[in-house]
Scaffold this motif. Structure first.
Motif, PDB file in Angstrom:
ATOM      1  N   TYR A  73     125.385  35.826  92.231  1.00 15.39           N
ATOM      2  CA  TYR A  73     124.139  35.153  91.869  1.00 15.39           C
ATOM      3  C   TYR A  73     122.917  35.926  92.354  1.00 15.39           C
ATOM      4  O   TYR A  73     121.910  36.040  91.642  1.00 15.39           O
ATOM      5  N   SER A  74     122.991  36.477  93.563  1.00 21.14           N
ATOM      6  CA  SER A  74     121.857  37.226  94.101  1.00 21.14           C
ATOM      7  C   SER A  74     121.534  38.446  93.248  1.00 21.14           C
ATOM      8  O   SER A  74     120.369  38.834  93.102  1.00 21.14           O
ATOM      9  N   TYR A  76     122.094  38.657  89.933  1.00 20.02           N
ATOM     10  CA  TYR A  76     121.446  38.145  88.718  1.00 20.02           C
ATOM     11  C   TYR A  76     119.953  37.921  88.973  1.00 20.02           C
ATOM     12  O   TYR A  76     119.100  38.295  88.153  1.00 20.02           O
ATOM     13  N   LEU A  77     119.658  37.302  90.106  1.00 23.13           N
ATOM     14  CA  LEU A  77     118.261  37.051  90.453  1.00 23.13           C
ATOM     15  C   LEU A  77     117.507  38.359  90.662  1.00 23.13           C
ATOM     16  O   LEU A  77     116.349  38.500  90.238  1.00 23.13           O
ATOM     17  N   SER A  80     116.738  40.021  87.320  1.00 20.84           N
ATOM     18  CA  SER A  80     115.659  39.305  86.643  1.00 20.84           C
ATOM     19  C   SER A  80     114.316  39.649  87.270  1.00 20.84           C
ATOM     20  O   SER A  80     113.331  39.929  86.570  1.00 20.84           O
ATOM     21  N   GLN A 135     121.304  27.660  88.045  1.00 22.01           N
ATOM     22  CA  GLN A 135     121.316  29.129  88.057  1.00 22.01           C
ATOM     23  C   GLN A 135     120.405  29.690  86.961  1.00 22.01           C
ATOM     24  O   GLN A 135     119.718  30.695  87.170  1.00 22.01           O
ATOM     25  N   LEU A 136     120.401  29.028  85.799  1.00 25.46           N
ATOM     26  CA  LEU A 136     119.554  29.483  84.704  1.00 25.46           C
ATOM     27  C   LEU A 136     118.080  29.393  85.082  1.00 25.46           C
ATOM     28  O   LEU A 136     117.312  30.347  84.868  1.00 25.46           O
ATOM     29  N   VAL A 139     117.227  32.199  87.477  1.00 22.75           N
ATOM     30  CA  VAL A 139     117.039  33.512  86.835  1.00 22.75           C
ATOM     31  C   VAL A 139     115.689  33.574  86.132  1.00 22.75           C
ATOM     32  O   VAL A 139     114.973  34.588  86.229  1.00 22.75           O
ATOM     33  N   VAL A 182     117.361  40.388  96.690  1.00 22.40           N
ATOM     34  CA  VAL A 182     116.471  40.372  95.526  1.00 22.40           C
ATOM     35  C   VAL A 182     115.311  41.348  95.730  1.00 22.40           C
ATOM     36  O   VAL A 182     114.973  42.136  94.832  1.00 22.40           O
TER      37      VAL A 182
END
Length: 249
Positions: A73-74, A76-77, A80, A135-136, A139, A182
């Motif tokens: 997840y990190s 993905y962030l 973005s 999560q969406l 992002v 991030v």
């Protein structure tokens, strides 16, 4: 460069690196400092990114060694935020110097208000929320956070902490681990823009990076401990003083 300046810059970097990891706002110290030492605001902004890159590299390594992460997840962030940071860096790199100083001053006062009025981020945590919609939104939010990160970065730690605790309910230690991951990812893109625009003073950058790296490592070690209120108090006073000086001088 006077003989005392490198020592002063390293000490400021240690303090800033520690603050950036345990809470946020370290760049509100180092960025005005670089301007006060004579760097043009845009060059100071680019120079500060090298220190942030080094600081977060050390912090991420320490968090990963301790097994604290939220992969993937990190990432993905981070990706973005990276796409947004390119836009932000392109917007700021040719900005009028006086306008940049005024924007920085306003941001510093805004962060000071956030510190003063907002309750501790740790108190916002109510259990992790990792459903698809959370999560969406994370992002999407981090794209805009990345724009600000590429543009200025100063005070972004507080914004990230609020976003992660509100959207995903992460604990403070996990929030900090994601925050530095991030920041590391999007700072790479921002640095590339500043290098391309020749907007970095490497002499100051490498000295500051030394301090930030040590501070980032120490911050990752102590990030799980409570009692950072005294740090925020010192930061609050410093931010207000520097913001006033930036606005009027």
């Amino acid at each position: 460069m006077e003989y005392f300046e490198p020592i002063f810059i390293v000490v400021a970097g240690i303090f800033a690196g520690f603050l950036n990891v345990v809470a946020g706002g370290g760049s509100l110290i180092t960025l005005p400092l670089l301007i006060f030492l004579g760097l043009p605001p845009t060059i100071a902004n680019g120079t500060n990114r090298i220190a942030i890159l080094a600081q977060n590299s050390f912090a991420v390594a320490k968090f990963n060694k301790d097994g604290v992460s939220s992969y993937p997840y990190s990432i993905y962030l981070g990706l973005s935020a990276l796409s947004g940071s390119v836009l932000g860096a392109l917007l700021v790199v040719d900005l009028d110097e006086q306008l940049f100083k005024r924007i920085l001053s306003i941001v510093m006062i805004g962060v000071a208000a956030l510190l003063f009025f907002n309750s501790k981020a740790a108190n916002l945590v109510k259990g992790e929320k990792m459903a698809f919609k959370n999560q969406l939104w994370g992002v999407i939010s981090f794209f805009f956070i990345g724009i600000y990160g590429g543009f200025l970065h100063a005070g972004i730690g507080f914004i990230i902490i609020l976003a992660l605790t509100k959207l995903n309910g992460f604990s403070l230690v996990k929030t900090n681990s994601i925050k530095v991951t991030v920041a590391l990812v999007y700072t790479i893109a921002a640095v590339a823009v500043f290098v391309y625009k020749d907007a970095i003073s490497w002499k100051y950058a490498l000295i500051l990076a030394t301090g930030n790296s040590l501070g980032g490592y120490l911050g990752s070690v102590f990030s799980v401990k409570k009692g950072d209120g005294w740090i925020k108090g010192i930061l609050l006073v410093t931010i207000v003083a520097l913001a006033i000086k930036l606005w009027f001088f």
